[in-house]
Design an enzyme around this catalytic site. Sequence first.
Site, PDB file in Angstrom:
ATOM      1  N   THR A 135      64.524 -44.015  -5.617  1.00 22.95           N
ATOM      2  CA  THR A 135      64.400 -42.838  -4.748  1.00 22.95           C
ATOM      3  C   THR A 135      63.126 -42.905  -3.915  1.00 22.95           C
ATOM      4  O   THR A 135      62.140 -43.520  -4.338  1.00 22.95           O
ATOM      5  CB  THR A 135      64.369 -41.561  -5.622  1.00 22.95           C
ATOM      6  OG1 THR A 135      63.893 -40.469  -4.842  1.00 22.95           O
ATOM      7  CG2 THR A 135      63.450 -41.706  -6.823  1.00 22.95           C
ATOM      8  N   ASP A 136      63.154 -42.242  -2.765  1.00 24.36           N
ATOM      9  CA  ASP A 136      61.929 -42.160  -1.946  1.00 24.36           C
ATOM     10  C   ASP A 136      60.855 -41.325  -2.650  1.00 24.36           C
ATOM     11  O   ASP A 136      59.689 -41.358  -2.265  1.00 24.36           O
ATOM     12  CB  ASP A 136      62.226 -41.597  -0.552  1.00 24.36           C
ATOM     13  CG  ASP A 136      62.873 -40.213  -0.562  1.00 24.36           C
ATOM     14  OD1 ASP A 136      63.106 -39.652  -1.652  1.00 24.36           O
ATOM     15  OD2 ASP A 136      63.155 -39.691   0.544  1.00 24.36           O
ATOM     16  N   GLU A 137      61.246 -40.575  -3.689  1.00 23.96           N
ATOM     17  CA  GLU A 137      60.283 -39.694  -4.361  1.00 23.96           C
ATOM     18  C   GLU A 137      59.202 -40.487  -5.096  1.00 23.96           C
ATOM     19  O   GLU A 137      58.175 -39.930  -5.473  1.00 23.96           O
ATOM     20  CB  GLU A 137      61.004 -38.710  -5.290  1.00 23.96           C
ATOM     21  CG  GLU A 137      62.009 -37.875  -4.508  1.00 23.96           C
ATOM     22  CD  GLU A 137      62.614 -36.697  -5.247  1.00 23.96           C
ATOM     23  OE1 GLU A 137      61.985 -36.170  -6.175  1.00 23.96           O
ATOM     24  OE2 GLU A 137      63.731 -36.293  -4.880  1.00 23.96           O
ATOM     25  N   TYR A 161      60.392 -36.368 -12.968  1.00 26.46           N
ATOM     26  CA  TYR A 161      61.536 -37.167 -12.499  1.00 26.46           C
ATOM     27  C   TYR A 161      61.049 -38.385 -11.721  1.00 26.46           C
ATOM     28  O   TYR A 161      61.420 -39.524 -12.028  1.00 26.46           O
ATOM     29  CB  TYR A 161      62.462 -36.309 -11.611  1.00 26.46           C
ATOM     30  CG  TYR A 161      63.411 -37.132 -10.763  1.00 26.46           C
ATOM     31  CD1 TYR A 161      64.452 -37.856 -11.337  1.00 26.46           C
ATOM     32  CD2 TYR A 161      63.256 -37.205  -9.366  1.00 26.46           C
ATOM     33  CE1 TYR A 161      65.315 -38.627 -10.554  1.00 26.46           C
ATOM     34  CE2 TYR A 161      64.119 -37.967  -8.581  1.00 26.46           C
ATOM     35  CZ  TYR A 161      65.146 -38.674  -9.181  1.00 26.46           C
ATOM     36  OH  TYR A 161      65.990 -39.441  -8.413  1.00 26.46           O
ATOM     37  N   LYS A 165      61.292 -42.473 -12.498  1.00 24.93           N
ATOM     38  CA  LYS A 165      61.951 -43.443 -11.604  1.00 24.93           C
ATOM     39  C   LYS A 165      60.949 -44.538 -11.192  1.00 24.93           C
ATOM     40  O   LYS A 165      61.303 -45.718 -11.078  1.00 24.93           O
ATOM     41  CB  LYS A 165      62.517 -42.742 -10.357  1.00 24.93           C
ATOM     42  CG  LYS A 165      63.674 -41.788 -10.618  1.00 24.93           C
ATOM     43  CD  LYS A 165      64.946 -42.461 -11.126  1.00 24.93           C
ATOM     44  CE  LYS A 165      65.654 -43.299 -10.069  1.00 24.93           C
ATOM     45  NZ  LYS A 165      66.959 -43.811 -10.580  1.00 24.93           N
ATOM     46  N   ASN A 190      67.311 -38.081   0.266  1.00 22.24           N
ATOM     47  CA  ASN A 190      68.256 -37.123  -0.335  1.00 22.24           C
ATOM     48  C   ASN A 190      69.674 -37.358   0.172  1.00 22.24           C
ATOM     49  O   ASN A 190      69.926 -37.294   1.371  1.00 22.24           O
ATOM     50  CB  ASN A 190      67.860 -35.688   0.019  1.00 22.24           C
ATOM     51  CG  ASN A 190      66.621 -35.231  -0.716  1.00 22.24           C
ATOM     52  OD1 ASN A 190      65.560 -35.834  -0.600  1.00 22.24           O
ATOM     53  ND2 ASN A 190      66.750 -34.178  -1.494  1.00 22.24           N
TER      54      ASN A 190
HETATM   55  P1  NAD Z   1      73.894 -37.508 -10.915  1.00 17.62           P
HETATM   56  O1  NAD Z   1      72.972 -36.663 -11.747  1.00 17.62           O
HETATM   57  O2  NAD Z   1      74.927 -36.843 -10.088  1.00 17.62           O
HETATM   58  O3  NAD Z   1      74.663 -38.533 -11.857  1.00 17.62           O
HETATM   59  C1  NAD Z   1      74.026 -39.240 -12.873  1.00 17.62           C
HETATM   60  C2  NAD Z   1      75.103 -39.874 -13.748  1.00 17.62           C
HETATM   61  O4  NAD Z   1      74.451 -40.636 -14.766  1.00 17.62           O
HETATM   62  C3  NAD Z   1      75.994 -38.846 -14.456  1.00 17.62           C
HETATM   63  O5  NAD Z   1      77.348 -39.235 -14.360  1.00 17.62           O
HETATM   64  C4  NAD Z   1      75.527 -38.895 -15.902  1.00 17.62           C
HETATM   65  O6  NAD Z   1      76.545 -38.584 -16.835  1.00 17.62           O
HETATM   66  C5  NAD Z   1      75.050 -40.342 -16.019  1.00 17.62           C
HETATM   67  N1  NAD Z   1      74.041 -40.518 -17.070  1.00 17.62           N
HETATM   68  C6  NAD Z   1      72.914 -39.786 -17.265  1.00 17.62           C
HETATM   69  N2  NAD Z   1      72.262 -40.235 -18.344  1.00 17.62           N
HETATM   70  C7  NAD Z   1      72.980 -41.297 -18.843  1.00 17.62           C
HETATM   71  C8  NAD Z   1      72.801 -42.166 -19.931  1.00 17.62           C
HETATM   72  N3  NAD Z   1      71.756 -42.063 -20.764  1.00 17.62           N
HETATM   73  N4  NAD Z   1      73.735 -43.129 -20.125  1.00 17.62           N
HETATM   74  C9  NAD Z   1      74.819 -43.245 -19.319  1.00 17.62           C
HETATM   75  N5  NAD Z   1      75.027 -42.430 -18.271  1.00 17.62           N
HETATM   76  C10 NAD Z   1      74.108 -41.457 -18.035  1.00 17.62           C
HETATM   77  O7  NAD Z   1      72.935 -38.416 -10.038  1.00 17.62           O
HETATM   78  P2  NAD Z   1      73.146 -38.949  -8.548  1.00 17.62           P
HETATM   79  O8  NAD Z   1      72.693 -37.900  -7.617  1.00 17.62           O
HETATM   80  O9  NAD Z   1      74.486 -39.532  -8.432  1.00 17.62           O
HETATM   81  O10 NAD Z   1      72.052 -40.099  -8.515  1.00 17.62           O
HETATM   82  C11 NAD Z   1      72.388 -41.438  -8.851  1.00 17.62           C
HETATM   83  C12 NAD Z   1      71.137 -42.284  -8.772  1.00 17.62           C
HETATM   84  O11 NAD Z   1      70.579 -42.217  -7.472  1.00 17.62           O
HETATM   85  C13 NAD Z   1      70.030 -41.840  -9.734  1.00 17.62           C
HETATM   86  O12 NAD Z   1      69.433 -42.990 -10.278  1.00 17.62           O
HETATM   87  C14 NAD Z   1      69.059 -41.091  -8.852  1.00 17.62           C
HETATM   88  O13 NAD Z   1      67.742 -41.175  -9.346  1.00 17.62           O
HETATM   89  C15 NAD Z   1      69.225 -41.824  -7.525  1.00 17.62           C
HETATM   90  N6  NAD Z   1      68.929 -40.996  -6.337  1.00 17.62           N
HETATM   91  C16 NAD Z   1      69.685 -39.893  -6.071  1.00 17.62           C
HETATM   92  C17 NAD Z   1      69.413 -39.164  -4.916  1.00 17.62           C
HETATM   93  C18 NAD Z   1      70.232 -37.944  -4.532  1.00 17.62           C
HETATM   94  O14 NAD Z   1      69.976 -37.344  -3.489  1.00 17.62           O
HETATM   95  N7  NAD Z   1      71.243 -37.566  -5.285  1.00 17.62           N
HETATM   96  C19 NAD Z   1      68.367 -39.529  -4.066  1.00 17.62           C
HETATM   97  C20 NAD Z   1      67.600 -40.651  -4.408  1.00 17.62           C
HETATM   98  C21 NAD Z   1      67.912 -41.395  -5.526  1.00 17.62           C
HETATM   99  P1  TYD Z   2      67.054 -30.836  -4.417  1.00 22.66           P
HETATM  100  O1  TYD Z   2      68.421 -30.773  -3.837  1.00 22.66           O
HETATM  101  O2  TYD Z   2      66.824 -30.364  -5.807  1.00 22.66           O
HETATM  102  O3  TYD Z   2      66.540 -32.335  -4.227  1.00 22.66           O
HETATM  103  P2  TYD Z   2      65.012 -32.935  -4.392  1.00 22.66           P
HETATM  104  O4  TYD Z   2      64.196 -31.961  -5.141  1.00 22.66           O
HETATM  105  O5  TYD Z   2      65.266 -34.182  -5.173  1.00 22.66           O
HETATM  106  O6  TYD Z   2      64.529 -33.184  -2.999  1.00 22.66           O
HETATM  107  O7  TYD Z   2      66.112 -29.968  -3.464  1.00 22.66           O
HETATM  108  C1  TYD Z   2      66.026 -30.238  -2.077  1.00 22.66           C
HETATM  109  C2  TYD Z   2      64.987 -29.298  -1.502  1.00 22.66           C
HETATM  110  O8  TYD Z   2      65.493 -27.960  -1.560  1.00 22.66           O
HETATM  111  C3  TYD Z   2      63.679 -29.268  -2.277  1.00 22.66           C
HETATM  112  O9  TYD Z   2      62.604 -29.123  -1.347  1.00 22.66           O
HETATM  113  C4  TYD Z   2      63.785 -28.047  -3.154  1.00 22.66           C
HETATM  114  C5  TYD Z   2      64.620 -27.114  -2.326  1.00 22.66           C
HETATM  115  N1  TYD Z   2      65.508 -26.184  -3.063  1.00 22.66           N
HETATM  116  C6  TYD Z   2      65.534 -24.825  -2.760  1.00 22.66           C
HETATM  117  O10 TYD Z   2      64.786 -24.347  -1.869  1.00 22.66           O
HETATM  118  N2  TYD Z   2      66.398 -24.011  -3.438  1.00 22.66           N
HETATM  119  C7  TYD Z   2      67.220 -24.487  -4.408  1.00 22.66           C
HETATM  120  O11 TYD Z   2      67.964 -23.688  -5.028  1.00 22.66           O
HETATM  121  C8  TYD Z   2      67.199 -25.884  -4.711  1.00 22.66           C
HETATM  122  C9  TYD Z   2      68.089 -26.466  -5.785  1.00 22.66           C
HETATM  123  C10 TYD Z   2      66.337 -26.707  -4.009  1.00 22.66           C
END
Ligand code: NAD
Ligand code: TYD
Length: 360
Positions: A135-137, A161, A165, A190
């Site tokens: 992640t960019d975080e 978090y 990562k 995101n």
């Molecule tokens: P998500 O929370 O929707 O899904 C995570 C999945 O991992 C779920 O299906 C969960 O059951 C599974 N999981 C969790 N713990 C586990 C374990 N111990 N063993 C096996 N499975 C397990 O997450 P996402 O949004 O799909 O993100 C996927 C990846 O991308 C993550 O690594 C996250 O850090 C990264 N990422 C996500 C975003 C975003 O915007 N969603 C942005 C940057 C990076």
């Molecule tokens: P989120 O979707 O949780 O992703 P991330 O924290 O990984 O960027 O949040 C996106 C942005 O929206 C973040 O700045 C927090 C804000 N946010 C709200 O203002 N209200 C909400 O209910 C949630 C879930 C997030």
Amino acid sequence: MKTYLVTGGAGFIGSNFILYMLKKYKDAIKVINVDCLTYAGNLENLKEVEKLDNYKFLKIDICDKEAILEIFETYDIDYVIHFAAESHVDRSIRNPEVFVNTNVLGTLNLLNAAKIAWETDEGFKPGKKYIQVSTDEVYGALEGDEGYFYETTPLDPHSPYSASKTSADLLVKSYVDTYQFPANITRCSNNYGPYQFPEKLIPLVINNALKGEKLPVYGTGKNVRDWLYVEDHCKAIDLVTEKATVGEVYNIGGHNEKKNIEIVKIIIDTLLEMLPADDERRKHLSYDLITYVEDRKGHDFRYAIAPDKIKNDLGWEPETPFSKGIKLTIAWYLENMDWMERVTKGEYQKYYEMMYTTGK
Ligand code: NAD
Ligand code: TYD
């Protein structure tokens, strides 16, 4: 035929990735989806592929050493695409421990199993690749309106978090540096799109707006995120897996910076545009639903990715402008209200009440 081990394939990005890959490569690839189905894992997402002969689901925790070793003994895995993680910042602030277990120790477990399976006396078997979906975080936060995250930006995570990562990224880097382990790290901004669990901003706002419920905006609403349509992300991962030189890190961003309050208003405007004139749900739908709530602890101000390296090296660019992606996303949620209903029951509902009803 390449065999992919996809972890976290029942989550948001993982399920989009599996659907995208099986549509693109059809039966020319085999996909093994390993997921322990936490609150965020939903096998319903994969209904359309579950009966395919070249798709297999295994309910396994990535921290389970024996089970993960056994997968590599049973199948000749070519690619590991590691999505499985605890992914929600707010949850990590409340309970960091599970983030360290899954995101750090789970990653180490996978790295070890892949290393054991892929290493020979002459080095690693050719054609093998491990992709760490990060992640960019990990770069921390940009404080003003200027500047971007590059792959060379120092790692400076703030939330539990992002710290977990970052730790995982450093373990992957250590495997590359120490053993010449064949891995790449991708760091995306995101994501948004179908199947995202409604604890994250965009699906949460869509869901609440349709129910006429308050739209919680943390702090001033001026924090900025760089939104990437999930299918564009899936294409980038496919490309990195196939084409990237081992050891390289790639940022993947949408060139799509928006303040949170802008996102919330766009969703309200788009819903009003898309819902039929006689739809009951329009009745309470207005900016009046916007409710400023207590800010997230340590809330990172701005994320913005420079995806120049992946464009120059691999020719990837985000294809979906936000104006199009948000319509596709809202259309998906409108067509899949029953999905939303089901995932907002149970565990998630309890969490939701704790966060938004009884206060933080
Ligand atoms: P998500 O929370 O929707 O899904 C995570 C999945 O991992 C779920 O299906 C969960 O059951 C599974 N999981 C969790 N713990 C586990 C374990 N111990 N063993 C096996 N499975 C397990 O997450 P996402 O949004 O799909 O993100 C996927 C990846 O991308 C993550 O690594 C996250 O850090 C990264 N990422 C996500 C975003 C975003 O915007 N969603 C942005 C940057 C990076
Ligand atoms: P989120 O979707 O949780 O992703 P991330 O924290 O990984 O960027 O949040 C996106 C942005 O929206 C973040 O700045 C927090 C804000 N946010 C709200 O203002 N209200 C909400 O209910 C949630 C879930 C997030």
